[in-house]
Each structure stands twice: as structure tokens, then as C-alpha cells.
Scaffold this active site. Structure first.
Site, mmCIF file in Angstrom:
data_model
loop_
_atom_site.group_PDB
_atom_site.id
_atom_site.type_symbol
_atom_site.label_atom_id
_atom_site.label_comp_id
_atom_site.label_asym_id
_atom_site.label_seq_id
_atom_site.Cartn_x
_atom_site.Cartn_y
_atom_site.Cartn_z
ATOM 1 C CE LYS A 126 -36.572 -23.688 -12.562
ATOM 2 N NZ LYS A 126 -37.558 -22.852 -11.854
ATOM 3 C CE LYS A 143 -44.195 -29.536 -9.344
ATOM 4 N NZ LYS A 143 -43.876 -28.186 -8.902
ATOM 5 C CE LYS A 199 -42.549 -29.943 -16.785
ATOM 6 N NZ LYS A 199 -43.248 -28.812 -16.271
HETATM 7 P P1 AMP Z 1 -40.842 -23.069 -13.484
HETATM 8 O O1 AMP Z 1 -39.426 -23.433 -13.391
HETATM 9 O O2 AMP Z 1 -41.726 -24.251 -13.331
HETATM 10 O O3 AMP Z 1 -41.215 -21.913 -12.620
HETATM 11 O O4 AMP Z 1 -41.057 -22.593 -14.985
HETATM 12 C C1 AMP Z 1 -40.734 -21.299 -15.442
HETATM 13 C C2 AMP Z 1 -41.206 -21.124 -16.857
HETATM 14 O O5 AMP Z 1 -40.520 -22.027 -17.723
HETATM 15 C C3 AMP Z 1 -42.707 -21.426 -17.061
HETATM 16 O O6 AMP Z 1 -43.245 -20.490 -17.972
HETATM 17 C C4 AMP Z 1 -42.724 -22.801 -17.636
HETATM 18 O O7 AMP Z 1 -43.846 -23.024 -18.438
HETATM 19 C C5 AMP Z 1 -41.453 -22.786 -18.487
HETATM 20 N N1 AMP Z 1 -40.904 -24.140 -18.654
HETATM 21 C C6 AMP Z 1 -40.560 -25.013 -17.672
HETATM 22 N N2 AMP Z 1 -40.068 -26.161 -18.189
HETATM 23 C C7 AMP Z 1 -40.100 -25.999 -19.546
HETATM 24 C C8 AMP Z 1 -39.708 -26.833 -20.655
HETATM 25 N N3 AMP Z 1 -39.179 -28.052 -20.472
HETATM 26 N N4 AMP Z 1 -39.896 -26.340 -21.910
HETATM 27 C C9 AMP Z 1 -40.411 -25.100 -22.124
HETATM 28 N N5 AMP Z 1 -40.793 -24.274 -21.119
HETATM 29 C C10 AMP Z 1 -40.639 -24.713 -19.852
#
Ligand code: AMP
Ligand code: TRP
Length: 326
Positions: free
Chosen positions: A195, A111, A192
Site C-alpha cells: 500500500k 519497517k 511484494k
Molecule cells: P495489510 O494491508 O498489511 O493489513 O494486509 C492485509 C492482508 O493482505 C494480510 O492478510 C496480508 O497478508 C495480505 N497481503 C498484503 N500484501 C499482500 C500481497 N502483496 N500479496 C498477498 N497478500 C498480501
């Protein structure tokens, strides 16, 4: 009963990577463990946010939590910024975390790359995450694979403080999904699903329309050999689609490969669209029913009270150990 804590940042639309990697487990775990699920809005301001959008996104995530099947009678659901103990414990933990440890975090490196200067909060982000987890005497943390390193750091900090001050924290364990722990971008199977990626067809959001979902899957990157087979190294795009298919349908990867022997990518992708839509449709319906209801705010208020009560117990114990306060 084992205790569970996890959080999701209210930044943009929750996608199927979030769902398959993390949220789906939240629902399973609430049946057998004592679960606390947070909307981590303090984490999201490590990058600039529009205030109106942020509040909207926080309520969207809360409504999605309920729409996927979280039950406020079984799980505590609340907004991180409503419980001040998170920020307070983060400070105490920060004084027991080394800058060298934080500079090794790959998420920080990603980031802050190509930025001349990064906000200090982006650097200390994993310590706030550690505070979230340790405040609730958490045994199990269901998260996607990308958060494993942050959880390791949380464990290191907990063990370090336990050694220095006597048993203060429960040392938490990572819990990942077998399939879906790392869902890759549809347009680039080496990155990966995220968002924030610019191309909206790189992801499928839980609130996407059926038309958008169809378009994104049909455009998704595969390869030119036309075989529906799982091989991460040689066929990363197809393998990612098979994983998504498997996670949504419950079919094993072997069964999926067998089912599509002799079929082309078109048939497979059409079926995948169907499978995703039938899983997401009911979630969207519940989301629309709940999102603007008074019930949502009542659930968050109640969650805040229950979370704050637990957090205070831990924070008082920590302050006592550290010689803080009267
Ligand atoms: P975040 O949007 O970063 O707060 O992520 C929320 C949850 O989704 C966390 O547990 C992340 O590890 C999981 N996560 C985010 N991106 C992915 C992805 N591409 N594949 C699997 N899990 C994900
Ligand atoms: N850092 C996590 C993410 O980006 C979100 C998060 C914050 C979290 N605090 C947490 C996850 C505590 C699990 C437990 O996905």
C-alpha cells in the site's frame, strides 16, 4: 463450527494483493465457518497517521469488506479500537513474549530499517496481532504469506501459556491461498505489492479507475523474450501477471500458458485488464452504495457488541488463570 479471525489495516487503498491474498478467502470462509473480521486500526498507528484520514480509511475498509461480499449476518465485522480487550490481552501476552523473538520478525526489521529509533509499538505489533487472534478462540487465520511468521509467533505464545497456566488458548492455524498468497509489485516483481510504495503503478487498488488499471498493467515489468510462461526465477514479472490472471479468472496456470502460445505480451495484458475490471467493477459499485450509508455504522456497532461479548469471555478466563482481578 471452526472459528476464523482476520484483520486488515486501514492504511491507504486496499490493493489486489490484499484481495487475492486475504480478502477473497474471507468471503469463501463465511459460508462454512464462524467468522470474525476486524479493521485493525490500532495496528495502523504503529506508523504516523493523520487522524481524519485514519477514520476515513477505517470506514473505507469496512465498506470494502461488505462490497467484496462479506455478509454481516454471517460474519462479525468491527473496528479493533472499539473493543478494549484487544489492548488489554496484548499486555498480558507481551509479558510472555521475549524481545529476542520480536527482533527476529522480518516485518519489524523491514519497517525499522534505516530509522534511528522505532516506536515501541512497531516492535510489539505482532503481540497485538496475537491478542486479536487468541481473544476469539480462533482455529483458522486466513492471511497473505507475509503474515505467516507473525502467526507462528502467535502459536508459540499460545502454546507457552497453555503449558504454563493450563489450557487457556486455542492454537490457531495459518490458511493461505494457493494462487495469490504473495502478489508482487507490478514495477518490481522482487518486492511484494504494498500500500505504501511510492509508485502508484506498482499496485492496483480495488478503487482504481479502469483507466488507471489499464495504465498500470500496460506499464508492468515483463522481460524481453515475449513468451507467456510461468517461471518465477527466470520470468518473475510475467509469472506475477499470470498468477493475477489465474486468481481473478479461476483458469489454471497451464490453461493460461496454452491459451497464449504464440501471442505477445500486449494481447495478454489487454485481456488481463479486462479480467481485472470485470471483477472489480461490481465491487466498486457496491462500495459506492454502502460507504456513506447509515447501514455501515449500524453494522459496525452491532459487530462491536458481538465481538466485545466474545472477547470478554476469553479475557475473564485469562485473568482468572493469571490471578488478575478480584
Ligand atoms: P495489510 O494491508 O498489511 O493489513 O494486509 C492485509 C492482508 O493482505 C494480510 O492478510 C496480508 O497478508 C495480505 N497481503 C498484503 N500484501 C499482500 C500481497 N502483496 N500479496 C498477498 N497478500 C498480501
Ligand atoms: N498484521 C496484519 C497485516 O499487516 C493485520 C492483522 C492484525 C491481522 N491483526 C491480525 C491479520 C489478526 C490476521 C489476524 O496484514
Amino acid at each position: 463450527m471452526k472459528r476464523v479471525f482476520s484483520g486488515v489495516q486501514p492504511t491507504g487503498n486496499i490493493h489486489i494483493g490484499n484481495y487475492l491474498g486475504a480478502l477473497k478467502q474471507f468471503v469463501e470462509l463465511q459460508e462454512e465457518m464462524d467468522c470474525v473480521y476486524c479493521i485493525v486500526d490500532l495496528h495502523s498507528i504503529t506508523v504516523p497517521q493523520d487522524p481524519k484520514e485514519l477514520r476515513k480509511n477505517s470506514l473505507d475498509v469496512a465498506a470494502l469488506y461488505l462490497a467484496i461480499g462479506l455478509d454481516a449476518k454471517k460474519s462479525i465485522i468491527f473496528l479493533q479500537s472499539c473493543v478494549p480487550a484487544h489492548a488489554e490481552l496484548a499486555w498480558i501476552l507481551m509479558c510472555n513474549t521475549y524481545t529476542g523473538e520480536l527482533s527476529r520478525m522480518t516485518q519489524f526489521k523491514d519497517k525499522s530499517r534505516e530509522k534511528e529509533s522505532a516506536p515501541a509499538g512497531l516492535f510489539t505489533y505482532p503481540v497485538l496481532m496475537a491478542a486479536d487472534i487468541l481473544l476469539y478462540d480462533t482455529d483458522v487465520v486466513p492471511v497473505g504469506n507475509d503474515q505467516k511468521q507473525h502467526l507462528e509467533l502467535t502459536r508459540d505464545i499460545a502454546i507457552r501459556i497453555n503449558n504454563k497456566y493450563g489450557k487457556t488458548f486455542v492454537v490457531p492455524e495459518y490458511r493461505g491461498m494457493k494462487v495469490g498468497a504473495r502478489v508482487m509489485a507490478l514495477d518490481d516483481p522482487n518486492a511484494k505489492m504494498s500500500k505504501s510504495a511510492e509508485n502508484i503503478h506498482s499496485r492496483i487498488s480495488l478503487l482504481d479507475t479502469p483507466e488507471k488499471i489499464k495504465k498500470s498493467i500496460m506499464k508492468s515489468t515483463t522481460d524481453s523474450d515475449g513468451i507467456i510462461g510461468f517461471d518465477i526465477d527466470q520470468k518473475p514479472g510475467v509469472s506475477n501477471l499470470i498468477s493475477i490472471y489465474s486468481a481473478f479468472s479461476g483458469s489454471s496456470i497451464k490453461d493460461i500458458e496454452n491459451k497464449y502460445v504464440g501471442s505477445g505480451y500486449g494481447t495478454f495484458k489487454n485481456d488481463l485488464v479486462e479480467i481485472i475490471n470485470s471483477a472489480i467493477g461490481p465491487i466498486q459499485q457496491r462500495f459506492n452504495d454502502i460507504r456513506h450509508s447509515q447501514e455501515l455504522l449500524t453494522i459496525l456497532k452491532d459487530g462491536q457488541e458481538r465481538a466485545a461479548f466474545r472477547a470478554e469471555v476469553t479475557l475473564s478466563r485469562v485473568k482468572e488463570r493469571f490471578g488478575l482481578g478480584l
